[in-house]
Design an enzyme around this catalytic site. Structure first.
Site, PDB file in Angstrom:
ATOM      1  N   PHE A  20      -9.280   1.307  18.912  1.00 12.86           N
ATOM      2  CA  PHE A  20      -9.289   2.546  18.292  1.00 12.86           C
ATOM      3  C   PHE A  20      -9.040   3.726  19.338  1.00 12.86           C
ATOM      4  O   PHE A  20      -9.802   3.610  20.308  1.00 12.86           O
ATOM      5  CB  PHE A  20     -10.684   2.733  17.421  1.00 12.86           C
ATOM      6  CG  PHE A  20     -10.562   3.791  16.598  1.00 12.86           C
ATOM      7  CD1 PHE A  20     -10.247   3.873  15.366  1.00 12.86           C
ATOM      8  CD2 PHE A  20     -11.385   4.917  16.885  1.00 12.86           C
ATOM      9  CE1 PHE A  20     -10.069   5.024  14.376  1.00 12.86           C
ATOM     10  CE2 PHE A  20     -11.763   6.287  16.098  1.00 12.86           C
ATOM     11  CZ  PHE A  20     -10.940   6.074  14.688  1.00 12.86           C
ATOM     12  N   TYR A  54     -21.808   4.003   9.692  1.00 14.50           N
ATOM     13  CA  TYR A  54     -21.465   4.722   8.384  1.00 14.50           C
ATOM     14  C   TYR A  54     -20.319   3.970   7.806  1.00 14.50           C
ATOM     15  O   TYR A  54     -19.776   4.339   6.660  1.00 14.50           O
ATOM     16  CB  TYR A  54     -21.153   6.052   8.723  1.00 14.50           C
ATOM     17  CG  TYR A  54     -19.941   6.350   9.636  1.00 14.50           C
ATOM     18  CD1 TYR A  54     -18.682   6.225   9.573  1.00 14.50           C
ATOM     19  CD2 TYR A  54     -20.355   6.865  11.134  1.00 14.50           C
ATOM     20  CE1 TYR A  54     -17.612   6.393  10.599  1.00 14.50           C
ATOM     21  CE2 TYR A  54     -19.424   6.901  12.037  1.00 14.50           C
ATOM     22  CZ  TYR A  54     -18.009   6.996  11.690  1.00 14.50           C
ATOM     23  OH  TYR A  54     -17.169   7.006  12.654  1.00 14.50           O
ATOM     24  N   LYS A  55     -19.677   2.871   8.378  1.00 14.66           N
ATOM     25  CA  LYS A  55     -18.735   1.942   7.665  1.00 14.66           C
ATOM     26  C   LYS A  55     -19.515   0.957   6.825  1.00 14.66           C
ATOM     27  O   LYS A  55     -19.848   1.567   5.824  1.00 14.66           O
ATOM     28  CB  LYS A  55     -17.633   1.554   8.928  1.00 14.66           C
ATOM     29  CG  LYS A  55     -17.028   2.452   9.519  1.00 14.66           C
ATOM     30  CD  LYS A  55     -16.009   2.239  10.521  1.00 14.66           C
ATOM     31  CE  LYS A  55     -15.383   3.414  11.245  1.00 14.66           C
ATOM     32  NZ  LYS A  55     -14.913   3.090  12.598  1.00 14.66           N
ATOM     33  N   ASP A  58     -16.209  -3.708  20.561  1.00 14.49           N
ATOM     34  CA  ASP A  58     -16.582  -2.844  19.781  1.00 14.49           C
ATOM     35  C   ASP A  58     -16.514  -3.333  18.263  1.00 14.49           C
ATOM     36  O   ASP A  58     -15.539  -3.992  17.816  1.00 14.49           O
ATOM     37  CB  ASP A  58     -15.370  -1.653  19.544  1.00 14.49           C
ATOM     38  CG  ASP A  58     -15.771  -0.249  18.780  1.00 14.49           C
ATOM     39  OD1 ASP A  58     -16.473  -0.677  17.613  1.00 14.49           O
ATOM     40  OD2 ASP A  58     -15.598   0.569  19.291  1.00 14.49           O
ATOM     41  N   ARG A  69      -4.168   1.625   3.903  1.00 22.08           N
ATOM     42  CA  ARG A  69      -5.367   0.540   4.097  1.00 22.08           C
ATOM     43  C   ARG A  69      -6.199   0.533   3.110  1.00 22.08           C
ATOM     44  O   ARG A  69      -6.687   1.368   2.599  1.00 22.08           O
ATOM     45  CB  ARG A  69      -5.826   1.613   5.458  1.00 22.08           C
ATOM     46  CG  ARG A  69      -6.631   0.518   6.206  1.00 22.08           C
ATOM     47  CD  ARG A  69      -7.214   1.190   7.569  1.00 22.08           C
ATOM     48  NE  ARG A  69      -7.976   2.431   7.596  1.00 22.08           N
ATOM     49  CZ  ARG A  69      -8.821   2.555   8.223  1.00 22.08           C
ATOM     50  NH1 ARG A  69      -9.094   1.864   9.360  1.00 22.08           N
ATOM     51  NH2 ARG A  69      -9.656   3.762   7.812  1.00 22.08           N
TER      52      ARG A  69
HETATM   53  C1  PLP Z   1     -14.781   4.186  13.569  1.00 23.25           C
HETATM   54  C2  PLP Z   1     -14.618   3.873  14.991  1.00 23.25           C
HETATM   55  C3  PLP Z   1     -14.958   4.681  15.831  1.00 23.25           C
HETATM   56  C4  PLP Z   1     -15.944   6.098  15.610  1.00 23.25           C
HETATM   57  O1  PLP Z   1     -16.342   6.492  16.279  1.00 23.25           O
HETATM   58  P1  PLP Z   1     -17.104   7.786  16.345  1.00 23.25           P
HETATM   59  O2  PLP Z   1     -17.768   8.346  17.393  1.00 23.25           O
HETATM   60  O3  PLP Z   1     -18.092   7.401  15.130  1.00 23.25           O
HETATM   61  O4  PLP Z   1     -16.344   8.991  15.872  1.00 23.25           O
HETATM   62  C5  PLP Z   1     -15.026   4.287  17.229  1.00 23.25           C
HETATM   63  N1  PLP Z   1     -14.361   3.004  17.441  1.00 23.25           N
HETATM   64  C6  PLP Z   1     -13.914   2.472  16.503  1.00 23.25           C
HETATM   65  C7  PLP Z   1     -13.455   0.973  16.854  1.00 23.25           C
HETATM   66  C8  PLP Z   1     -14.053   2.511  15.333  1.00 23.25           C
HETATM   67  O5  PLP Z   1     -13.346   1.961  14.293  1.00 23.25           O
END
Ligand code: PLP
Length: 401
Positions: free
Chosen positions: A117, A213-214, A188, A360
């Site tokens: 990401f 939050y996911k 992660d 997705r």
């Molecule tokens: C959703 C996601 C994030 C989000 O990071 P935030 O700091 O909450 O915006 C980070 N890394 C990955 C791999 C994600 O899927």
């Protein structure tokens, strides 16, 4: 598999799903559990409203980052006291990566892949600049990570489930290879926690971060989490040395001494309202066996793929076909994917879109049924057949896709 022999079908009642919505985006923002509004309101009215400052002690607000961390730890195979809920995933990437790099001072390479990401890569790049010690951020194709594990690699930093395609890295095997090469592994779990079985301790991961939050349903912008393996806990240093990581915050000493344990990775005053929402949302996992959840996730996603391939020939599968190589999402490529997704959302089937052409769909076994999957694909196929997506209203890109 029909819903009749679905062990998790009763869980749907635990969520507030809007009428007429089939929600295939729990990988981006989880659904609101039914009991959470009342709990958050209680925290606001009674704990904050009545107890005021006393609530830090009387309602154990001060321990909420740890108590929430332990609940998440149970879902990702982490022992008590090794996970804390705090800050955002991006901030936690910064802290963990910096801490990990200090454990490998003689090596200069941070290895990641181009399926990661972007925020993780941006943070690594910013940290590298800040440190100015000649670190290199090396980004390879996901299948080339293993071969790139040379003796210059300090940290292998990967996201276990690719946010675009759902491709799943083998955490145990890659961590073993990283250790063999003398590197540390940072994982992660943003698209793993609450979605698949994870065994951080068994995989010997050194550090992990993830999202609240996911799949954990903590609410928009919920605090993230952070894991440090037991053998590193007493040796790590956070680059953000705030008072909540101090041995004695209320001694108000002028010098910084990190507290023993995972709290040393925290920075400032915890966001109690947001943490209360996340903590409370985690109730829905109390009676869930993650193996059952994984079984249903695979069953839903396999059904989705077979239905889409039978009814929507315009779409091309972008996810691995082998369910063991996927997380809990399925993606399809379609050149007009953005417009098609907007048309789908207008019909109540909510997924999302990732540039350049990825539609997705997330599968959250706690609140989705096999019937939902069939209904969603029927609507999708109608949109494609009638080309109802081919309309200006569906083609204007919003800020958030
Ligand atoms: C959703 C996601 C994030 C989000 O990071 P935030 O700091 O909450 O915006 C980070 N890394 C990955 C791999 C994600 O899927």
């Amino acid at each position: 598999m029909s819903d009749l022999n679905d062990d998790l079908r009763h869980k749907k009642d635990a969520f507030l799903i809007p009428e007429g919505v089939i929600y295939l985006d729990g990988n981006s923002l989880g659904v609101l559990p039914r009991h959470v509004p009342e709990r958050v309101s209680e925290v606001v009215r009674e704990e904050w409203g009545s107890s005021l400052i006393r609530a830090w002690n009387t309602h154990s607000w001060i321990d909420l980052p740890l108590r929430t961390g332990d609940r998440i730890g149970r879902l990702v195979g982490a022992p008590e006291g090794t996970v804390v809920a705090c800050d955002s995933t991006s901030v936690n990437v910064f802290k963990v990566l910096s801490a990990a790099l200090s454990l490998r001072p003689d090596r200069k390479v941070i290895l990641s892949d181009n399926g990661n990401f972007p925020t993780d890569l941006y943070v690594a790049s910013g940290l590298k600049e800040l440190l100015s010690r000649g670190h290199e951020l090396k980004i390879v194709d996901p299948e080339d990570v293993e071969a790139a594990l040379g003796d210059d690699v300090a940290i292998m930093m990967l996201t276990q489930v690719d946010y675009r395609t759902g491709r799943l890295h083998d955490m145990t095997e890659l961590t073993r290879r990283a250790h063999e090469a003398g590197a540390l592994a940072v994982w992660d779990l943003a698209h793993s926690a609450g979605a698949i079985e994870v065994d951080l301790l068994g995989a010997k991961a050194d550090f992990a971060i993830g999202c609240g939050y996911k799949y954990l349903n903590g609410g928009p912008g919920a605090p993230a989490f952070l894991y440090v393996a037991p053998e590193h806990l007493d040796h790590v240093t956070s680059p953000l040395t705030g008072w909540m990581g101090h041995e004695a915050p209320f001694a108000f000493d002028l010098d910084y001494r990190p507290v023993t344990g995972i709290m040393r990775m925290t920075v400032g005053t915890p966001a109690i309202l947001a943490l209360s929402s996340l903590y409370s949302a985690l109730d829905v996992f109390d009676d869930v066996d993650m193996a059952d959840l994984r079984t249903k996730s695979i069953s839903l996603s396999e059904l989705f793929i077979s239905q889409v391939e039978a009814k929507c020939p315009e779409l091309a599968l972008a996810s691995p076909r082998d369910p063991q190589q996927r997380g809990s999402q399925v993606s399809f490529r379609f050149q007009e994917g953005y417009a098609a997704m907007q048309a789908l959302i207008a019909r109540g089937v909510i997924g999302d879109f990732r540039a350049p052409d990825v539609m997705r769909f997330g599968f959250t076994p706690l609140y989705l049924s096999h019937q939902d999957v069939v209904d969603a694909v029927d609507i999708l196929s109608e949109i494609l057949k009638t080309r109802s997506w081919d309309s200006p209203e569906f083609k204007t890109r919003a800020k958030v896709t």
